[in-house]
Design a protein around this motif. Structure first.
Motif, PDB file in Angstrom:
ATOM      1  N   MET A 131       0.851  -1.186   0.000  1.00  0.00           N
ATOM      2  CA  MET A 131       0.000   0.000   0.000  1.00  0.00           C
ATOM      3  C   MET A 131       0.890   1.241   0.000  1.00  0.00           C
ATOM      4  SD  MET A 131      -3.092  -0.885  -0.225  1.00  0.00           S
ATOM      5  CE  MET A 131      -4.123  -2.328  -0.039  1.00  0.00           C
ATOM      6  N   THR A 132       1.008   1.866  -1.153  1.00  0.00           N
ATOM      7  CA  THR A 132       1.966   2.951  -1.336  1.00  0.00           C
ATOM      8  C   THR A 132       1.284   4.312  -1.272  1.00  0.00           C
ATOM      9  OG1 THR A 132       3.320   1.519  -2.735  1.00  0.00           O
ATOM     10  CG2 THR A 132       3.745   3.881  -2.864  1.00  0.00           C
ATOM     11  N   HIS A 133       1.696   5.119  -0.302  1.00  0.00           N
ATOM     12  CA  HIS A 133       1.203   6.490  -0.160  1.00  0.00           C
ATOM     13  C   HIS A 133       1.959   7.395  -1.123  1.00  0.00           C
ATOM     14  CE1 HIS A 133       0.763  10.430   2.005  1.00  0.00           C
ATOM     15  NE2 HIS A 133      -0.474   9.969   2.112  1.00  0.00           N
ATOM     16  N   GLY A 145       6.713   5.990 -11.826  1.00  0.00           N
ATOM     17  CA  GLY A 145       6.140   4.716 -12.250  1.00  0.00           C
ATOM     18  C   GLY A 145       5.612   3.882 -11.100  1.00  0.00           C
ATOM     19  N   ILE A 146       5.878   4.319  -9.863  1.00  0.00           N
ATOM     20  CA  ILE A 146       5.321   3.622  -8.692  1.00  0.00           C
ATOM     21  C   ILE A 146       3.961   4.236  -8.386  1.00  0.00           C
ATOM     22  CG2 ILE A 146       5.609   3.051  -6.265  1.00  0.00           C
ATOM     23  CD1 ILE A 146       8.600   3.324  -6.610  1.00  0.00           C
ATOM     24  N   GLU A 147       2.924   3.493  -8.635  1.00  0.00           N
ATOM     25  CA  GLU A 147       1.579   4.028  -8.414  1.00  0.00           C
ATOM     26  C   GLU A 147       1.241   4.028  -6.926  1.00  0.00           C
ATOM     27  OE1 GLU A 147      -1.685   2.758 -10.813  1.00  0.00           O
ATOM     28  OE2 GLU A 147      -0.359   2.009 -12.382  1.00  0.00           O
ATOM     29  N   ASP A 148       0.499   5.045  -6.507  1.00  0.00           N
ATOM     30  CA  ASP A 148      -0.008   5.022  -5.136  1.00  0.00           C
ATOM     31  C   ASP A 148      -1.398   4.375  -5.162  1.00  0.00           C
ATOM     32  OD1 ASP A 148      -2.006   6.970  -5.775  1.00  0.00           O
ATOM     33  OD2 ASP A 148      -0.545   8.564  -5.443  1.00  0.00           O
ATOM     34  N   TYR A 149      -2.040   4.357  -4.012  1.00  0.00           N
ATOM     35  CA  TYR A 149      -3.283   3.577  -3.877  1.00  0.00           C
ATOM     36  C   TYR A 149      -4.559   4.370  -4.173  1.00  0.00           C
ATOM     37  CZ  TYR A 149      -2.991   5.795   0.770  1.00  0.00           C
ATOM     38  OH  TYR A 149      -2.873   6.688   1.792  1.00  0.00           O
ATOM     39  N   GLN A 150      -4.453   5.595  -4.665  1.00  0.00           N
ATOM     40  CA  GLN A 150      -5.646   6.444  -4.774  1.00  0.00           C
ATOM     41  C   GLN A 150      -6.698   5.906  -5.730  1.00  0.00           C
ATOM     42  OE1 GLN A 150      -4.043  10.414  -5.519  1.00  0.00           O
ATOM     43  NE2 GLN A 150      -4.365  10.932  -3.379  1.00  0.00           N
ATOM     44  N   ARG A 151      -6.270   5.342  -6.859  1.00  0.00           N
ATOM     45  CA  ARG A 151      -7.259   4.811  -7.801  1.00  0.00           C
ATOM     46  C   ARG A 151      -7.993   3.612  -7.200  1.00  0.00           C
ATOM     47  NH1 ARG A 151      -7.447   5.308 -13.172  1.00  0.00           N
ATOM     48  NH2 ARG A 151      -7.273   3.063 -13.517  1.00  0.00           N
ATOM     49  N   LEU A 152      -7.263   2.767  -6.480  1.00  0.00           N
ATOM     50  CA  LEU A 152      -7.901   1.626  -5.822  1.00  0.00           C
ATOM     51  C   LEU A 152      -8.831   2.092  -4.709  1.00  0.00           C
ATOM     52  CD1 LEU A 152      -4.909  -0.853  -5.608  1.00  0.00           C
ATOM     53  CD2 LEU A 152      -6.985  -1.136  -6.984  1.00  0.00           C
ATOM     54  N   GLU A 153      -8.448   3.165  -4.038  1.00  0.00           N
ATOM     55  CA  GLU A 153      -9.293   3.748  -2.984  1.00  0.00           C
ATOM     56  C   GLU A 153     -10.640   4.183  -3.559  1.00  0.00           C
ATOM     57  OE1 GLU A 153      -9.463   8.029  -0.724  1.00  0.00           O
ATOM     58  OE2 GLU A 153      -7.523   7.277  -1.414  1.00  0.00           O
ATOM     59  N   PHE A 154     -10.604   4.834  -4.715  1.00  0.00           N
ATOM     60  CA  PHE A 154     -11.822   5.280  -5.405  1.00  0.00           C
ATOM     61  C   PHE A 154     -12.751   4.099  -5.662  1.00  0.00           C
ATOM     62  CE2 PHE A 154     -13.795   5.430  -9.633  1.00  0.00           C
ATOM     63  CZ  PHE A 154     -14.658   6.501  -9.490  1.00  0.00           C
ATOM     64  N   LEU A 155     -12.175   3.007  -6.147  1.00  0.00           N
ATOM     65  CA  LEU A 155     -12.971   1.824  -6.460  1.00  0.00           C
ATOM     66  C   LEU A 155     -13.486   1.144  -5.202  1.00  0.00           C
ATOM     67  CD1 LEU A 155     -13.991  -0.126  -8.646  1.00  0.00           C
ATOM     68  CD2 LEU A 155     -11.776  -1.308  -8.493  1.00  0.00           C
ATOM     69  N   GLY A 156     -12.594   0.982  -4.220  1.00  0.00           N
ATOM     70  CA  GLY A 156     -12.976   0.285  -2.995  1.00  0.00           C
ATOM     71  C   GLY A 156     -14.091   0.979  -2.241  1.00  0.00           C
ATOM     72  N   ASP A 157     -14.103   2.304  -2.290  1.00  0.00           N
ATOM     73  CA  ASP A 157     -15.155   3.080  -1.632  1.00  0.00           C
ATOM     74  C   ASP A 157     -16.527   2.678  -2.165  1.00  0.00           C
ATOM     75  OD1 ASP A 157     -16.361   5.235  -0.120  1.00  0.00           O
ATOM     76  OD2 ASP A 157     -16.438   6.369  -1.979  1.00  0.00           O
ATOM     77  N   ARG A 158     -16.613   2.500  -3.475  1.00  0.00           N
ATOM     78  CA  ARG A 158     -17.910   2.139  -4.093  1.00  0.00           C
ATOM     79  C   ARG A 158     -18.293   0.696  -3.787  1.00  0.00           C
ATOM     80  NH1 ARG A 158     -15.497   6.916  -4.895  1.00  0.00           N
ATOM     81  NH2 ARG A 158     -16.958   8.364  -5.875  1.00  0.00           N
ATOM     82  N   GLU A 189     -10.012   1.350   2.193  1.00  0.00           N
ATOM     83  CA  GLU A 189     -10.796   1.352   0.955  1.00  0.00           C
ATOM     84  C   GLU A 189      -9.970   0.840  -0.212  1.00  0.00           C
ATOM     85  OE1 GLU A 189     -13.844   5.057   1.946  1.00  0.00           O
ATOM     86  OE2 GLU A 189     -12.097   5.404   0.667  1.00  0.00           O
ATOM     87  N   ALA A 190      -8.679   1.202  -0.251  1.00  0.00           N
ATOM     88  CA  ALA A 190      -7.813   0.740  -1.337  1.00  0.00           C
ATOM     89  C   ALA A 190      -7.633  -0.772  -1.288  1.00  0.00           C
ATOM     90  CB  ALA A 190      -6.459   1.443  -1.252  1.00  0.00           C
ATOM     91  N   LEU A 191      -7.527  -1.323  -0.090  1.00  0.00           N
ATOM     92  CA  LEU A 191      -7.398  -2.775   0.052  1.00  0.00           C
ATOM     93  C   LEU A 191      -8.638  -3.479  -0.496  1.00  0.00           C
ATOM     94  CD1 LEU A 191      -5.714  -5.123   1.216  1.00  0.00           C
ATOM     95  CD2 LEU A 191      -6.968  -4.833   3.352  1.00  0.00           C
ATOM     96  N   ILE A 192      -9.799  -2.908  -0.219  1.00  0.00           N
ATOM     97  CA  ILE A 192     -11.040  -3.468  -0.761  1.00  0.00           C
ATOM     98  C   ILE A 192     -11.033  -3.373  -2.285  1.00  0.00           C
ATOM     99  CG2 ILE A 192     -13.539  -3.111  -0.903  1.00  0.00           C
ATOM    100  CD1 ILE A 192     -13.381  -2.180   2.068  1.00  0.00           C
ATOM    101  N   GLY A 193     -10.578  -2.236  -2.807  1.00  0.00           N
ATOM    102  CA  GLY A 193     -10.483  -2.081  -4.260  1.00  0.00           C
ATOM    103  C   GLY A 193      -9.538  -3.094  -4.876  1.00  0.00           C
ATOM    104  N   ALA A 194      -8.407  -3.332  -4.225  1.00  0.00           N
ATOM    105  CA  ALA A 194      -7.443  -4.312  -4.736  1.00  0.00           C
ATOM    106  C   ALA A 194      -8.035  -5.721  -4.733  1.00  0.00           C
ATOM    107  CB  ALA A 194      -6.174  -4.270  -3.893  1.00  0.00           C
ATOM    108  N   SER A 195      -8.779  -6.035  -3.670  1.00  0.00           N
ATOM    109  CA  SER A 195      -9.433  -7.343  -3.601  1.00  0.00           C
ATOM    110  C   SER A 195     -10.436  -7.502  -4.736  1.00  0.00           C
ATOM    111  CB  SER A 195     -10.126  -7.505  -2.249  1.00  0.00           C
ATOM    112  OG  SER A 195     -10.869  -8.713  -2.203  1.00  0.00           O
TER     113      SER A 195
END
Length: 203
Positions: free
Chosen positions: A1-3, A16-29, A99-105
């Motif tokens: 989980m990269t800040h 090139g190291i992505e942070d977790y914000q896009r996954l956070e967006f998805l996991g929230d939903r 939320e990002a962890l949920i998005g990743a799952s």
């Protein structure tokens, strides 16, 4: 989980190291849909009551509480300054990472396993059953809300000593109630101790 602070700190090496914000967006939903479905199935309450419970259960504070319960903070990649400032126990960062962890799952495993994961982690909160002892910062947050007070405010009073043996003094205050200080080897630990001391004195 990269800040984001981790990539920024590493400059060109961090590109090139992505942070977790896009996954956070998805996991929230995904979290919102799962909890909404769960409440709809289990409760016969009116829309207003369901919405009220939903808002609490998917709030950043609740996500942070769940994240602390599974020790998620120690797995976050943070820049040095963010870590020194207590980022691994920050309500905002922990809530976002949960939320990002949920998005990743959801991305790697699909909806059904992710829904099962959420139902497992949120079971006691949705069921209204008392769980394990809450983290002092979460408990203080809930105490303040329950007593119709503004959210607790944490303030770094002092930092002393060398980096390898730093000492942090942190104060926590709830407006109209009081303020308590605590000292520890990290800012986040000092905040935790201050919250616990506040609850002992005023709770």
């Amino acid at each position: 989980m990269t800040h984001g602070s981790f990539s920024a700190q590493n400059g060109a090496r961090g590109k090139g190291i992505e942070d977790y914000q896009r996954l956070e967006f998805l996991g929230d939903r995904v979290l919102g849909l799962t909890i909404a479905e769960w409440l709809y199935q289990n409760e016969g309450a009116a829309e207003g009551r369901l919405s009220q419970r939903l808002n609490v259960l998917v709030s950043r504070q609740m996500c942070a509480t769940i994240a602390r319960g599974i020790g998620l903070g120690e797995h976050i990649r943070l820049g040095k300054q963010a870590r020194d400032d207590g980022g691994s126990d920050s309500e905002n960062i922990l809530g976002d990472v949960m939320e990002a962890l949920i998005g990743a799952s959801f991305v790697t495993r699909g909806f059904e396993p992710t829904r099962a994961l959420i139902r497992s982690l949120w079971a006691e909160e949705v069921g209204g059953r008392a769980g394990q002892a809450k983290h002092p910062k979460s408990a203080l947050q809930e105490w303040a809300a329950g007593n119709r007070r503004k959210a607790p405010e944490y303030r770094l009073v002092d930092r002393s000593g060398p980096d390898h043996a730093a000492r942090f003094t942190v104060a926590v205050a709830v407006k109209g109630v009081g303020e308590v200080e605590a000292v520890a080897n990290s800012k986040q630990e000092a905040e935790t101790k201050a919250a616990a001391a506040f609850l002992r004195q005023f709770g």
